[in-house]
Design a protein around this motif. Structure first.
Motif, PDB file in Angstrom:
ATOM      1  N   GLY A 108       0.814  -1.206   0.000  1.00 51.97           N
ATOM      2  CA  GLY A 108       0.000   0.000   0.000  1.00 51.97           C
ATOM      3  C   GLY A 108       0.850   1.258   0.000  1.00 51.97           C
ATOM      4  N   ARG A 109       0.481   2.213  -0.829  1.00 51.01           N
ATOM      5  CA  ARG A 109       1.174   3.508  -0.916  1.00 51.01           C
ATOM      6  C   ARG A 109       0.131   4.616  -1.061  1.00 51.01           C
ATOM      7  N   GLU A 110       0.425   5.775  -0.526  1.00 51.05           N
ATOM      8  CA  GLU A 110      -0.484   6.906  -0.695  1.00 51.05           C
ATOM      9  C   GLU A 110      -0.573   7.299  -2.166  1.00 51.05           C
ATOM     10  N   GLU A 111       0.538   7.263  -2.884  1.00 49.90           N
ATOM     11  CA  GLU A 111       0.552   7.570  -4.312  1.00 49.90           C
ATOM     12  C   GLU A 111       1.479   6.570  -4.992  1.00 49.90           C
ATOM     13  N   PRO A 112       0.954   5.420  -5.394  1.00 55.93           N
ATOM     14  CA  PRO A 112       1.796   4.375  -5.983  1.00 55.93           C
ATOM     15  C   PRO A 112       2.604   4.840  -7.184  1.00 55.93           C
ATOM     16  N   PHE A 113       2.068   5.777  -7.971  1.00 59.02           N
ATOM     17  CA  PHE A 113       2.799   6.277  -9.139  1.00 59.02           C
ATOM     18  C   PHE A 113       4.179   6.779  -8.751  1.00 59.02           C
ATOM     19  N   ARG A 114       4.265   7.429  -7.598  1.00 54.18           N
ATOM     20  CA  ARG A 114       5.561   7.970  -7.174  1.00 54.18           C
ATOM     21  C   ARG A 114       6.506   6.869  -6.716  1.00 54.18           C
ATOM     22  N   ALA A 115       5.949   5.775  -6.200  1.00 56.15           N
ATOM     23  CA  ALA A 115       6.800   4.633  -5.850  1.00 56.15           C
ATOM     24  C   ALA A 115       7.441   4.032  -7.099  1.00 56.15           C
ATOM     25  N   LEU A 116       6.711   4.041  -8.205  1.00 57.36           N
ATOM     26  CA  LEU A 116       7.297   3.585  -9.465  1.00 57.36           C
ATOM     27  C   LEU A 116       8.329   4.585  -9.973  1.00 57.36           C
ATOM     28  N   ARG A 117       8.045   5.860  -9.862  1.00 59.57           N
ATOM     29  CA  ARG A 117       8.987   6.880 -10.353  1.00 59.57           C
ATOM     30  C   ARG A 117      10.319   6.822  -9.619  1.00 59.57           C
ATOM     31  N   THR A 118      10.272   6.471  -8.336  1.00 64.22           N
ATOM     32  CA  THR A 118      11.504   6.399  -7.551  1.00 64.22           C
ATOM     33  C   THR A 118      12.124   5.001  -7.566  1.00 64.22           C
ATOM     34  N   HIS A 119      11.610   4.133  -8.433  1.00 60.45           N
ATOM     35  CA  HIS A 119      12.180   2.798  -8.654  1.00 60.45           C
ATOM     36  C   HIS A 119      12.043   1.880  -7.440  1.00 60.45           C
ATOM     37  N   ASP A 120      11.069   2.158  -6.565  1.00 65.85           N
ATOM     38  CA  ASP A 120      10.830   1.266  -5.427  1.00 65.85           C
ATOM     39  C   ASP A 120      10.247  -0.064  -5.886  1.00 65.85           C
ATOM     40  N   VAL A 121       9.413  -0.017  -6.912  1.00 61.80           N
ATOM     41  CA  VAL A 121       8.773  -1.212  -7.464  1.00 61.80           C
ATOM     42  C   VAL A 121       8.735  -1.079  -8.978  1.00 61.80           C
ATOM     43  N   ALA A 122       8.497  -2.214  -9.641  1.00 64.65           N
ATOM     44  CA  ALA A 122       8.421  -2.201 -11.102  1.00 64.65           C
ATOM     45  C   ALA A 122       6.998  -2.066 -11.608  1.00 64.65           C
ATOM     46  N   LEU A 123       6.014  -2.515 -10.808  1.00 60.96           N
ATOM     47  CA  LEU A 123       4.620  -2.505 -11.233  1.00 60.96           C
ATOM     48  C   LEU A 123       3.749  -1.819 -10.178  1.00 60.96           C
ATOM     49  N   GLY A 124       2.686  -1.201 -10.630  1.00 61.37           N
ATOM     50  CA  GLY A 124       1.775  -0.574  -9.679  1.00 61.37           C
ATOM     51  C   GLY A 124       0.494  -0.111 -10.340  1.00 61.37           C
ATOM     52  N   PHE A 125      -0.492   0.162  -9.511  1.00 65.15           N
ATOM     53  CA  PHE A 125      -1.784   0.686  -9.951  1.00 65.15           C
ATOM     54  C   PHE A 125      -1.988   2.066  -9.337  1.00 65.15           C
ATOM     55  N   ASP A 126      -2.504   3.000 -10.137  1.00 68.75           N
ATOM     56  CA  ASP A 126      -2.844   4.314  -9.610  1.00 68.75           C
ATOM     57  C   ASP A 126      -3.789   4.992 -10.588  1.00 68.75           C
ATOM     58  N   SER A 127      -4.245   6.173 -10.238  1.00 68.85           N
ATOM     59  CA  SER A 127      -5.155   6.915 -11.098  1.00 68.85           C
ATOM     60  C   SER A 127      -4.403   7.502 -12.289  1.00 68.85           C
ATOM     61  N   ALA A 128      -5.036   7.437 -13.460  1.00 69.20           N
ATOM     62  CA  ALA A 128      -4.460   8.071 -14.648  1.00 69.20           C
ATOM     63  C   ALA A 128      -4.300   9.570 -14.446  1.00 69.20           C
ATOM     64  N   ASP A 129      -5.136  10.166 -13.577  1.00 70.64           N
ATOM     65  CA  ASP A 129      -5.049  11.607 -13.328  1.00 70.64           C
ATOM     66  C   ASP A 129      -3.653  12.013 -12.879  1.00 70.64           C
ATOM     67  N   LEU A 130      -3.059  11.224 -12.001  1.00 75.02           N
ATOM     68  CA  LEU A 130      -1.762  11.594 -11.451  1.00 75.02           C
ATOM     69  C   LEU A 130      -0.686  11.596 -12.530  1.00 75.02           C
ATOM     70  N   VAL A 131      -0.797  10.702 -13.496  1.00 73.92           N
ATOM     71  CA  VAL A 131       0.161  10.678 -14.599  1.00 73.92           C
ATOM     72  C   VAL A 131       0.057  11.979 -15.392  1.00 73.92           C
ATOM     73  N   LEU A 132      -1.168  12.409 -15.689  1.00 75.30           N
ATOM     74  CA  LEU A 132      -1.339  13.654 -16.430  1.00 75.30           C
ATOM     75  C   LEU A 132      -0.881  14.857 -15.611  1.00 75.30           C
ATOM     76  N   GLU A 133      -1.126  14.818 -14.319  1.00 73.58           N
ATOM     77  CA  GLU A 133      -0.759  15.951 -13.469  1.00 73.58           C
ATOM     78  C   GLU A 133       0.749  16.104 -13.335  1.00 73.58           C
ATOM     79  N   GLU A 134       1.492  15.002 -13.477  1.00 69.70           N
ATOM     80  CA  GLU A 134       2.912  15.058 -13.139  1.00 69.70           C
ATOM     81  C   GLU A 134       3.865  14.945 -14.319  1.00 69.70           C
ATOM     82  N   VAL A 135       3.571  14.097 -15.300  1.00 70.29           N
ATOM     83  CA  VAL A 135       4.613  13.830 -16.294  1.00 70.29           C
ATOM     84  C   VAL A 135       4.188  13.951 -17.753  1.00 70.29           C
TER      85      VAL A 135
END
Length: 299
Positions: A108-135
């Motif tokens: 569990g992560r508050e924002e899994p997308f950021r866990a992927l960005r920081t290379h903590d994990v290779a796979l994850g689920f999150d809202s598409a909104d966060l991808v548009l908001e950030e990158v």
């Protein structure tokens, strides 16, 4: 024995439920039982946090009752909710399950997308909104669906890419008062491109709306925001034109608004950090994306 594949998931809410449903579909009966257990527990806890349900047990007693210290079932943790008084809220922490014959560890992560960005994990689920908001890069032309997203991600910025959407379709939708729309006009992207004036949005979605509509369409447009505590639909009705999330559109219609084009799906997505991909993560990714119509073709 091979190590489990770690997958980052949200701690609560619609994106977590969508991820659990996808894991259940790919993982069989045991995964489905786990998904039902976690979803029902968190819905109950949400009701307690909102005050629509009660439990005589204290939050720590409930936390101990839900969590499995032996690791064979889900574990939960506490966070501070953002509601008045900041009550403690029980949310998902971790679990193990089998998917397509491979052991998976959900984290569990508050924002899994950021866990992927920081290379903590290779796979994850999150809202598409966060991808548009950030990158997702801002360009003159907007994006309309998930197939546009990966092409707009600068590879120098992140190694994360969207694999597929899960189809839990809530959408960012144009809405306006009848007086704002001229006779015979369609409330769509071209309407915004010709429009000059105020456009009401939720403050957190400013960059998302810019990415979705494109910078050219927003020339002559000024973003305005709801007052604190004001419903977004009510604020859009005062402004005349806006963008907000819809499921059925009932609330918007209650405020006298006309629903226009569905601009972009606010759905949960499966993502991969390509730099961390292994044979095991790739195999799991294929299993999780199997059978989904919106799975994106590899570049």
């Amino acid at each position: 024995m091979s190590r489990p594949v770690s997958v980052a998931v949200p701690r609560k809410g619609r994106p977590l439920e969508a991820a659990l449903e996808r894991l259940a579909a790919a993982g069989g009966d045991d995964a489905a039982t786990l998904a039902d257990d976690v979803s029902s527990t968190l819905r109950y806890e949400k009701a307690i946090t909102k005050g629509s349900d009660r439990d005589q047990r204290g939050v720590y007693d409930r936390l101990a009752a839900y969590s499995d210290p032996d690791g064979s079932g889900p574990e939960y943790t506490l966070v501070r909710d953002d509601r008045e008084g900041h009550p403690r809220r029980i949310v998902f922490d971790s679990a193990r399950l089998s998917v397509d014959g491979r052991e998976v560890r959900l984290v569990g992560r508050e924002e899994p997308f950021r866990a992927l960005r920081t290379h903590d994990v290779a796979l994850g689920f999150d809202s598409a909104d966060l991808v548009l908001e950030e990158v997702v890069g801002l360009e003159p032309e907007g994006v309309s669906d998930l197939s546009d997203v990966n092409a707009r991600i600068d590879p120098r910025d992140t190694d994360v890419r969207v694999v597929t959407g899960l189809g839990d379709t809530v959408r960012h939708t144009l809405m306006a008062t009848p007086e704002t729309i001229s006779a015979g006009a369609e409330l769509d992207r071209s309407f915004v491109a010709d429009y000059e004036g105020s456009l009401c949005i939720s403050p957190r979605y400013e960059r998302l709306v810019e990415a979705v509509l494109g910078t050219d369409a927003l020339l002559g447009v000024e973003f305005v925001y709801p007052d604190p505590g004001q419903e977004e639909e009510a604020a859009i009705a005062e402004t005349g034109l806006g963008v907000y999330l819809t499921v059925t559109g009932g609330t918007a219609r209650d405020h006298g608004l006309v629903l226009g084009e569905d601009l972009f799906p606010s759905e949960t997505v499966l993502m991969e950090n390509e730099a961390e991909s292994t044979r095991a993560t790739r195999s799991l990714e294929i299993a999780l994306a199997s059978g989904i119509d919106t799975a994106l073709a590899p570049e």
